[in-house]
Design a protein around this motif. Structure first.
Motif, PDB file in Angstrom:
ATOM      1  N   ASP A 159       4.768  -8.097  -1.984  1.00 29.88           N
ATOM      2  CA  ASP A 159       3.338  -8.104  -2.305  1.00 29.88           C
ATOM      3  C   ASP A 159       2.591  -8.994  -1.320  1.00 29.88           C
ATOM      4  OD1 ASP A 159       3.789 -10.734  -3.089  1.00 29.88           O
ATOM      5  OD2 ASP A 159       3.783 -10.278  -5.235  1.00 29.88           O
ATOM      6  N   ASP A 160       1.297  -9.150  -1.520  1.00 30.41           N
ATOM      7  CA  ASP A 160       0.471  -9.913  -0.577  1.00 30.41           C
ATOM      8  C   ASP A 160       0.883 -11.380  -0.496  1.00 30.41           C
ATOM      9  OD1 ASP A 160      -0.930  -7.624  -0.018  1.00 30.41           O
ATOM     10  OD2 ASP A 160      -2.530  -8.036  -1.477  1.00 30.41           O
TER      11      ASP A 160
ATOM     12  N   GLN B  69       8.764  -7.254  -5.113  1.00 31.84           N
ATOM     13  CA  GLN B  69       8.405  -6.485  -6.296  1.00 31.84           C
ATOM     14  C   GLN B  69       9.297  -5.253  -6.377  1.00 31.84           C
ATOM     15  OE1 GLN B  69       6.289  -7.555  -8.515  1.00 31.84           O
ATOM     16  NE2 GLN B  69       5.495  -9.280  -7.321  1.00 31.84           N
TER      17      GLN B  69
ATOM     18  N   LYS C 120       2.342   0.187   4.835  1.00 34.20           N
ATOM     19  CA  LYS C 120       3.410  -0.703   4.363  1.00 34.20           C
ATOM     20  C   LYS C 120       4.695   0.090   4.133  1.00 34.20           C
ATOM     21  CE  LYS C 120       2.458  -4.145   1.720  1.00 34.20           C
ATOM     22  NZ  LYS C 120       2.069  -5.031   0.592  1.00 34.20           N
TER      23      LYS C 120
ATOM     24  N   TYR D 249       2.803   3.353  -6.952  1.00 37.26           N
ATOM     25  CA  TYR D 249       2.504   2.261  -6.025  1.00 37.26           C
ATOM     26  C   TYR D 249       1.073   2.449  -5.551  1.00 37.26           C
ATOM     27  CZ  TYR D 249       2.168  -0.206  -1.580  1.00 37.26           C
ATOM     28  OH  TYR D 249       1.741  -1.008  -0.550  1.00 37.26           O
TER      29      TYR D 249
ATOM     30  N   TYR E 214       9.260  -3.691  -2.509  1.00 36.44           N
ATOM     31  CA  TYR E 214       8.284  -4.059  -1.478  1.00 36.44           C
ATOM     32  C   TYR E 214       7.866  -5.517  -1.655  1.00 36.44           C
ATOM     33  CZ  TYR E 214       4.712  -3.458  -5.128  1.00 36.44           C
ATOM     34  OH  TYR E 214       3.972  -3.571  -6.273  1.00 36.44           O
TER      35      TYR E 214
END
Length: 399
Positions: A221-222, A227, A202, A248, A219
């Motif tokens: 998140d799923d 975030q 990622k 992280y 980044y």
């Protein structure tokens, strides 16, 4: 008669045996002990062969590093990362060790440290009357071989002086630290889209805000939600030091190193180097950063590289229309300020007339698709916005 003689002898004995109440049980008076302590502190400060390094974190955020060398004549030579000039040019001022409620170290003439508490916000920013609320007078809490812990008297600023190494001394006094800071900030300005990529594949966007002195990892998140992991930083002779570690997943780091030879940042994870890489554009879609990483898009009065020909021509036509209109206005900065919670955009147009600045504000509601397509609806406006509505029509129609 005999009794009177005995009483007189006893009284004389008592008087001769009575101790002087001004004599300390420690063998020294409090003033003498304080003078001895202050002399010891001065000996420690001036005895550090390669000086002292330290840092402070203002309540408003950001971090700032300093390097001090103290001489026996009461002068301190100082470098700091408050600016590129301060990082490479020494500042000479005075210091005192004084007995206040506790033994204290006072930086008593204006220096780089004082910039952070300058009451005039035009000098270095901050709040009127107190700047960034950083102390320049400190009580001494404790002393060890290599460290001196201090607490600010006015704002409770925590400062720890740590003996510097020869390499650090050389970096400051040779100008290398100042050159490095300039290189770092130029790189950040030239390559704003940085990212880290760990073993999970990622891409994590890296934001280094040199104005607020904050490092942020961004980044998705799923669930596709943005975030942020953010912390203050200050510059060191090897790169950036983070106030709190960035974590992280299973990856943690609290320093971002600068490779001067290759002009790149890197972090160390479990002993392995991971380079910060450069992207051509934002790793996170820009529309997802609105209200998270930034709230405004600022358009300067003059065209800058990257503007399309159509936008450039539109901006020039607006500026010309305002100038030749009834009010003889000069187009200044324009702000597109987003309120994602209310889904409102404020188009704030600043204009100048006779050296006075005025604001014309056009509010819009908007909707946004998951792909980042905006649909704007102009709302009622008044005042200055009404007076220049025709001049601003090309931009308003574009929205």
């Amino acid at each position: 008669m005999r009794k009177h003689i005995i009483y007189l002898l006893l009284l004389a004995c008592l008087l001769s045996c009575r101790k002087d109440k001004t004599t300390s049980i420690f063998g020294e008076t409090p003033d003498q002990r304080m003078e001895k302590a202050l002399a010891d502190y001065k000996s420690r400060l001036t005895g550090a062969e390669y000086g002292w390094k330290t840092s402070v974190f203002p309540p408003a955020g950001g971090g700032y590093s300093f390097f001090f060398t103290f001489d026996t004549a009461g002068r301190v030579t100082m470098y700091g990362d408050v600016s590129s000039d301060a990082a490479g040019t020494p500042d000479n001022s005075t210091y005192r060790l004084k007995a206040m409620q506790r033994p204290s170290l006072l930086f008593d003439t204006y220096s780089y440290l004082h910039l952070l508490s300058d009451p005039d916000p035009n000098v270095y920013g901050g709040v009127t009357g107190q700047g960034y609320s950083v102390d320049f007078e400190y009580s001494i809490d404790s002393v060890a071989d290599d460290t001196i812990k201090l607490t600010g008297i006015a704002y409770n600023t925590k400062m720890i002086l740590v003996k510097a190494t020869k390499a650090e001394y050389d970096a400051y006094t040779s100008g290398q630290f100042g050159e490095q800071l300039a290189d770092i900030e130029n790189t950040i300005a030239d390559f704003p889209w940085l990212y880290l990529q760990f073993a999970d594949g990622k891409k994590l966007q890296v934001s280094i805000n040199t104005a607020t002195k904050n490092f942020t990892l961004i980044y998705l998140d799923d669930a596709g939600k943005v975030q942020l992991i953010s912390t203050a930083y200050y510059y060191t002779t090897t790169g950036l030091y983070l106030q709190t570690p960035i974590t992280y997943g299973s990856y943690t780091f609290n320093e971002v190193f600068w490779d001067a030879d290759n002009q790149v940042f890197y972090v160390e994870i479990n002993g392995s180097r991971v380079d910060v890489q450069v992207s051509d554009n934002s790793i996170i879609p820009m529309h997802q950063l609105l209200g998270v990483s930034f709230t405004s898009i600022v358009v300067p009065p003059q065209a800058i590289p990257g503007w399309s020909a159509d936008f450039t021509n539109m901006w020039k036509s607006i500026a010309a229309s305002l100038k030749s209109g009834n009010y003889g206005l000069t187009l200044y900065y324009t702000y597109f300020t987003f309120d994602p919670g209310q889904e409102v955009l404020y188009l704030d147009v600043y204009i100048i007339q006779n050296n006075r600045l005025y604001l014309a504000e056009y509010p819009y509601t908007y909707t946004k698709t998951a792909a980042g397509v905006f649909d704007f609806t102009e709302q009622a406006y008044q005042g200055n916005a009404s007076l220049i509505a025709t001049d601003m029509a090309p931009l308003r129609n574009h929205l």
